[in-house]
Scaffold this motif. Structure first.
Motif, mmCIF file in Angstrom:
data_model
loop_
_atom_site.group_PDB
_atom_site.id
_atom_site.type_symbol
_atom_site.label_atom_id
_atom_site.label_comp_id
_atom_site.label_asym_id
_atom_site.label_seq_id
_atom_site.Cartn_x
_atom_site.Cartn_y
_atom_site.Cartn_z
ATOM 1 N N TYR A 152 8.375 5.248 -10.028
ATOM 2 C CA TYR A 152 9.663 5.576 -9.438
ATOM 3 C C TYR A 152 10.682 5.999 -10.489
ATOM 4 O O TYR A 152 10.684 5.491 -11.610
ATOM 5 C CB TYR A 152 10.189 4.377 -8.638
ATOM 6 N N GLN A 153 11.563 6.907 -10.104
ATOM 7 C CA GLN A 153 12.642 7.333 -10.993
ATOM 8 C C GLN A 153 13.655 6.218 -11.214
ATOM 9 O O GLN A 153 14.233 6.100 -12.286
ATOM 10 C CB GLN A 153 13.349 8.567 -10.405
ATOM 11 N N HIS A 154 13.866 5.425 -10.194
ATOM 12 C CA HIS A 154 14.806 4.292 -10.261
ATOM 13 C C HIS A 154 14.084 3.163 -10.993
ATOM 14 O O HIS A 154 13.182 2.543 -10.445
ATOM 15 C CB HIS A 154 15.172 3.876 -8.827
ATOM 16 N N ARG A 155 14.487 2.847 -12.219
ATOM 17 C CA ARG A 155 13.665 1.971 -13.054
ATOM 18 C C ARG A 155 14.348 0.702 -13.550
ATOM 19 O O ARG A 155 13.758 0.005 -14.360
ATOM 20 C CB ARG A 155 13.143 2.743 -14.247
ATOM 21 N N HIS A 164 10.692 -2.048 -9.206
ATOM 22 C CA HIS A 164 11.896 -2.240 -8.388
ATOM 23 C C HIS A 164 12.324 -0.959 -7.670
ATOM 24 O O HIS A 164 12.941 -1.016 -6.609
ATOM 25 C CB HIS A 164 13.029 -2.768 -9.279
ATOM 26 N N GLY A 165 11.950 0.189 -8.200
ATOM 27 C CA GLY A 165 12.298 1.447 -7.537
ATOM 28 C C GLY A 165 11.779 1.506 -6.115
ATOM 29 O O GLY A 165 12.410 2.090 -5.233
ATOM 30 N N ARG A 166 10.656 0.874 -5.842
ATOM 31 C CA ARG A 166 10.105 0.859 -4.476
ATOM 32 C C ARG A 166 11.038 0.149 -3.519
ATOM 33 O O ARG A 166 11.108 0.499 -2.349
ATOM 34 C CB ARG A 166 8.725 0.222 -4.454
ATOM 35 N N ASP A 167 11.755 -0.865 -4.014
ATOM 36 C CA ASP A 167 12.680 -1.608 -3.162
ATOM 37 C C ASP A 167 13.782 -0.702 -2.625
ATOM 38 O O ASP A 167 14.285 -0.917 -1.526
ATOM 39 C CB ASP A 167 13.297 -2.779 -3.931
ATOM 40 N N HIS A 168 14.137 0.324 -3.412
ATOM 41 C CA HIS A 168 15.179 1.255 -2.990
ATOM 42 C C HIS A 168 14.657 2.295 -2.000
ATOM 43 O O HIS A 168 15.451 2.960 -1.333
ATOM 44 C CB HIS A 168 15.810 1.935 -4.208
ATOM 45 N N VAL A 176 0.844 -1.199 0.000
ATOM 46 C CA VAL A 176 0.000 0.000 0.000
ATOM 47 C C VAL A 176 0.881 1.252 0.000
ATOM 48 O O VAL A 176 0.647 2.188 -0.777
ATOM 49 C CB VAL A 176 -0.950 0.006 1.221
ATOM 50 N N LEU A 177 1.894 1.271 0.858
ATOM 51 C CA LEU A 177 2.771 2.439 0.965
ATOM 52 C C LEU A 177 3.701 2.590 -0.230
ATOM 53 O O LEU A 177 4.011 3.711 -0.641
ATOM 54 C CB LEU A 177 3.610 2.342 2.243
ATOM 55 N N LEU A 178 4.177 1.467 -0.755
ATOM 56 C CA LEU A 178 5.151 1.459 -1.854
ATOM 57 C C LEU A 178 4.662 0.515 -2.955
ATOM 58 O O LEU A 178 5.139 -0.610 -3.084
ATOM 59 C CB LEU A 178 6.520 0.983 -1.342
ATOM 60 N N PRO A 179 3.708 0.960 -3.761
ATOM 61 C CA PRO A 179 3.192 0.087 -4.815
ATOM 62 C C PRO A 179 4.291 -0.293 -5.811
ATOM 63 O O PRO A 179 5.176 0.503 -6.104
ATOM 64 C CB PRO A 179 2.124 0.942 -5.505
ATOM 65 N N SER A 225 10.391 -10.797 17.236
ATOM 66 C CA SER A 225 11.413 -11.535 16.486
ATOM 67 C C SER A 225 12.230 -10.532 15.688
ATOM 68 O O SER A 225 11.738 -9.468 15.300
ATOM 69 C CB SER A 225 10.761 -12.528 15.522
ATOM 70 N N VAL A 226 13.474 -10.891 15.410
ATOM 71 C CA VAL A 226 14.357 -10.084 14.572
ATOM 72 C C VAL A 226 14.229 -10.626 13.153
ATOM 73 O O VAL A 226 14.473 -11.818 12.918
ATOM 74 C CB VAL A 226 15.819 -10.178 15.045
ATOM 75 N N CYS A 227 13.836 -9.759 12.214
ATOM 76 C CA CYS A 227 13.536 -10.236 10.866
ATOM 77 C C CYS A 227 14.224 -9.413 9.779
ATOM 78 O O CYS A 227 14.333 -8.189 9.890
ATOM 79 C CB CYS A 227 12.034 -10.174 10.611
ATOM 80 N N LEU A 228 14.614 -10.107 8.732
ATOM 81 C CA LEU A 228 15.083 -9.485 7.504
ATOM 82 C C LEU A 228 13.863 -9.268 6.625
ATOM 83 O O LEU A 228 13.091 -10.206 6.393
ATOM 84 C CB LEU A 228 16.087 -10.405 6.804
ATOM 85 N N VAL A 229 13.664 -8.044 6.165
ATOM 86 C CA VAL A 229 12.549 -7.715 5.278
ATOM 87 C C VAL A 229 13.136 -7.441 3.904
ATOM 88 O O VAL A 229 13.953 -6.549 3.730
ATOM 89 C CB VAL A 229 11.765 -6.489 5.787
ATOM 90 N N ASP A 230 12.718 -8.245 2.920
ATOM 91 C CA ASP A 230 13.284 -8.162 1.574
ATOM 92 C C ASP A 230 12.158 -8.196 0.548
ATOM 93 O O ASP A 230 11.497 -9.209 0.385
ATOM 94 C CB ASP A 230 14.245 -9.333 1.358
ATOM 95 N N THR A 231 11.933 -7.066 -0.110
ATOM 96 C CA THR A 231 10.916 -6.999 -1.163
ATOM 97 C C THR A 231 11.523 -7.101 -2.553
ATOM 98 O O THR A 231 10.804 -7.107 -3.539
ATOM 99 C CB THR A 231 10.117 -5.684 -1.056
ATOM 100 N N ASN A 232 12.842 -7.191 -2.633
ATOM 101 C CA ASN A 232 13.543 -7.204 -3.913
ATOM 102 C C ASN A 232 13.604 -8.626 -4.472
ATOM 103 O O ASN A 232 14.421 -9.433 -4.051
ATOM 104 C CB ASN A 232 14.951 -6.633 -3.732
ATOM 105 N N LYS A 233 12.769 -8.910 -5.448
ATOM 106 C CA LYS A 233 12.713 -10.245 -6.043
ATOM 107 C C LYS A 233 13.911 -10.523 -6.946
ATOM 108 O O LYS A 233 14.133 -11.656 -7.344
ATOM 109 C CB LYS A 233 11.420 -10.399 -6.832
ATOM 110 N N ASP A 234 14.684 -9.490 -7.270
ATOM 111 C CA ASP A 234 15.833 -9.642 -8.172
ATOM 112 C C ASP A 234 17.098 -10.110 -7.461
ATOM 113 O O ASP A 234 18.089 -10.411 -8.102
ATOM 114 C CB ASP A 234 16.130 -8.309 -8.874
#
Length: 140
Positions: A80-83, A89-93, A72-75, A119-128
């Motif tokens: 994004y300028q980062h393309r 993928h720009g949202r991942d940045h 919702v926050l980062l569709p 819990s301590v968690c790694l959050v990773d939205t970058n599928k690349d």
């Protein structure tokens, strides 16, 4: 005291889907091997421009809720300028501005002091990027 600061790098396979990966056991194992019953601080850092560290409840849906909120926050679209990379993928940045790439946590008697459901968690939205590194550092 030569062992006042100890660090280790974890290699974490996050795969090609968005993921919240629980690192709590790895953090506890690291402290068992390095803290030796001492008080101090555990610093958790992910040296990537598209991932973050969160302290949240897992297993009861909060991890999925976090990923849904990030959508919702980062569709994942072309705003994004980062393309480069996958579509959106720009949202991942932008992610590390909301889920920072680090957390510093108290260690008492050699044990991580987390709340009952934290819990301590790694959050990773970058599928690349299916492989991540996480640096654990103990300062006693």
């Amino acid at each position: 005291m030569p062992d006042a600061f100890t660090t280790r790098v974890l290699n974490v396979a996050t795969g090609t889907a968005e993921a919240v990966t629980d690192l709590t056991r790895e953090c506890a194992r690291f402290l068992d091997e390095t803290a030796h019953g001492r008080d101090g601080l555990l610093h958790v850092f992910v040296p990537h421009a598209t991932a973050g560290i969160a302290v949240i409840e897992t297993g009861a849906g909060s991890d999925d809720d976090l990923l849904a909120a990030l959508h919702v926050l980062l569709p994942a679209d072309d705003r994004y300028q980062h393309r480069h990379g996958s579509p959106g993928h720009g949202r991942d940045h932008v992610l590390p501005a909301l889920v920072p790439p680090h957390a510093t946590l108290p260690v008492v008697g050699g044990r991580l002091e987390l709340g009952t459901w934290q819990s301590v968690c790694l959050v990773d939205t970058n599928k690349d990027n299916p492989e991540r590194q996480v640096r654990l550092s103990f300062l006693g």
